[in-house]
Design an enzyme around this catalytic site. Sequence first.
Site, PDB file in Angstrom:
ATOM      1  CD  GLU A  76     -62.005  18.668  26.755  1.00 34.50           C
ATOM      2  OE1 GLU A  76     -62.771  18.208  27.632  1.00 34.50           O
ATOM      3  OE2 GLU A  76     -62.267  19.688  26.100  1.00 34.50           O
ATOM      4  N   GLY A  92     -74.271   9.842  23.385  1.00 34.08           N
ATOM      5  CA  GLY A  92     -72.958   9.400  22.918  1.00 34.08           C
ATOM      6  C   GLY A  92     -72.234  10.399  22.030  1.00 34.08           C
ATOM      7  CG  LEU A 110     -72.734  17.082  23.242  1.00 34.51           C
ATOM      8  CD1 LEU A 110     -73.816  17.531  22.275  1.00 34.51           C
ATOM      9  CD2 LEU A 110     -71.751  18.232  23.502  1.00 34.51           C
ATOM     10  CG  ASP A 143     -69.326  14.439  32.199  1.00 35.75           C
ATOM     11  OD1 ASP A 143     -68.522  15.354  31.961  1.00 35.75           O
ATOM     12  OD2 ASP A 143     -69.278  13.324  31.661  1.00 35.75           O
TER      13      ASP A 143
HETATM   14  P1  ADP Z   1     -72.348  10.753  26.500  1.00 39.56           P
HETATM   15  O1  ADP Z   1     -72.462  10.859  27.982  1.00 39.56           O
HETATM   16  O2  ADP Z   1     -71.256  11.572  25.946  1.00 39.56           O
HETATM   17  O3  ADP Z   1     -73.638  11.011  25.788  1.00 39.56           O
HETATM   18  P2  ADP Z   1     -71.837   8.032  27.192  1.00 39.56           P
HETATM   19  O4  ADP Z   1     -71.345   6.859  26.428  1.00 39.56           O
HETATM   20  O5  ADP Z   1     -71.117   8.432  28.424  1.00 39.56           O
HETATM   21  O6  ADP Z   1     -71.932   9.247  26.163  1.00 39.56           O
HETATM   22  O7  ADP Z   1     -73.338   7.795  27.616  1.00 39.56           O
HETATM   23  C1  ADP Z   1     -74.307   7.429  26.657  1.00 39.56           C
HETATM   24  C2  ADP Z   1     -75.127   6.284  27.172  1.00 39.56           C
HETATM   25  O8  ADP Z   1     -75.942   6.709  28.285  1.00 39.56           O
HETATM   26  C3  ADP Z   1     -76.111   5.758  26.159  1.00 39.56           C
HETATM   27  O9  ADP Z   1     -75.498   4.828  25.301  1.00 39.56           O
HETATM   28  C4  ADP Z   1     -77.154   5.118  27.051  1.00 39.56           C
HETATM   29  O10 ADP Z   1     -76.707   3.864  27.535  1.00 39.56           O
HETATM   30  C5  ADP Z   1     -77.190   6.059  28.244  1.00 39.56           C
HETATM   31  N1  ADP Z   1     -78.229   7.110  28.068  1.00 39.56           N
HETATM   32  C6  ADP Z   1     -78.031   8.439  28.085  1.00 39.56           C
HETATM   33  N2  ADP Z   1     -79.189   9.110  27.898  1.00 39.56           N
HETATM   34  C7  ADP Z   1     -80.149   8.185  27.762  1.00 39.56           C
HETATM   35  C8  ADP Z   1     -81.570   8.238  27.529  1.00 39.56           C
HETATM   36  N3  ADP Z   1     -82.213   9.394  27.397  1.00 39.56           N
HETATM   37  N4  ADP Z   1     -82.220   7.058  27.448  1.00 39.56           N
HETATM   38  C9  ADP Z   1     -81.580   5.881  27.581  1.00 39.56           C
HETATM   39  N5  ADP Z   1     -80.257   5.771  27.789  1.00 39.56           N
HETATM   40  C10 ADP Z   1     -79.538   6.895  27.878  1.00 39.56           C
HETATM   41 MG    MG Z   2     -70.997  10.254  29.373  1.00 36.45          MG
END
Ligand code: ADP
Ligand code: MG
Length: 388
Positions: A43, A131, A134, A184
């Site tokens: 990490e 969010g 993952l 990632d």
């Molecule tokens: P993580 O990557 O850990 O889930 P992040 O903050 O890096 O968290 O990314 C999450 C963001 O990516 C969401 O808030 C959204 O803006 C976008 N996102 C991810 N998957 C989707 C999805 N299936 N549909 C729409 N937006 C998505």
């Molecule tokens: Mg992310």
Amino acid sequence: MPHVSPGDPRELAATTRAAFRAAYDIEPLVVGHAPGRVNLIGEHTDYNDGLCLPVALPHRTYVAAAPRDDDLVRISSLQVSEPWAGRLEDVRPGSVPGWAAYAVGVLWALAESGLPVPGMDALVDSTVPLGAGLSSSAALECATAMAALAILGEEASETRLRMLVGVCMRAESEVAGAPTGGMDQTVALLAEPDSALLIDFAAGSTRAVSLGPDAPHILVLDTGVSHSLNDGGYAARRRDCEEAARRLDLVTLRDATLADLDRLDDERLVRRARHVVTEIARVERTVTEIEGGEWERVGGVFVESHASMRDDFEISCPELDLAVDTALAAGALGARMTGGGFGGSAIALVPPDDRGRVATAVGEAFVAAGWTAPSTLIASPSGAAAVD
Ligand code: ADP
Ligand code: MG
């Protein structure tokens, strides 16, 4: 407590196609899909040119797409309410607000790399929790990249996939404006089934590490909390690492040894650097123990890793500590927080028979503390992005 199922990939590709048809009244040409990920260990090592060891989740993001004759892009997601539409030629860093930046940013970065990207209609569905640490963001980028590559008639050769890692990183850092170290996107595009992926950021290389038939289950406990939204913890840790390397006359902490730390006179920087140096060594030990089938010992390394993040790097929080401590008390072989910290998820290595007991114990401990029980999923190591 809620358990998040990955769903069946074939079925999800089919339902994503159906949702595309309903949205645009035409057939999609392709469905690109890519996995979320959970990091087993390593990490805050990426920006220190270190090592990490993520696994691809069976939970995936699916992007159904069809090319257009013009340069319009229309995209919607079943996970969010606002669709986005605009011209590809108008896309640039800062021009796409919200979630669509992750997907449209990929089209922009592909075009920047010289490929003749056409306009397209696209529809997104996903079973990766958003969010939760993952990496739903990279899953969205990489699924979009795979769909676009197929639309371009390009084969997903290893060289192309490695190029897509950079494309998706540019989309996230430049268009979505979120700093990303590359773990990632690398695991989403290059993971192999039943394996973790050892990533060496100094060498720019990857190696699949087979988890073997006797691997315990990897239980993911999503605390549902985020304490980092506006306190800049990630940037502050990164600055500390860069400052420690600078004072040691090193390019990055990858080249530091424990003995070097005696040369740092700032107590906080010593602890930050000690986390990085020992965490990189723990990734190496984890690989050795996994390859020897010594899962109890892997668990021990996880426990050391969590203590290092809690005490030296100071990126844990009460929810993550409770998840880890309770999982261990309930029989997990090892447990640690995973991801950038200040919230997000913890992982526990659990013998298959103990899975329900560990998850229930953690849920009860959260409720007793006055918190919502974490949602859980099992990270059965999955394969890389693909098209359907
Ligand atoms: P993580 O990557 O850990 O889930 P992040 O903050 O890096 O968290 O990314 C999450 C963001 O990516 C969401 O808030 C959204 O803006 C976008 N996102 C991810 N998957 C989707 C999805 N299936 N549909 C729409 N937006 C998505
Ligand atoms: Mg992310």
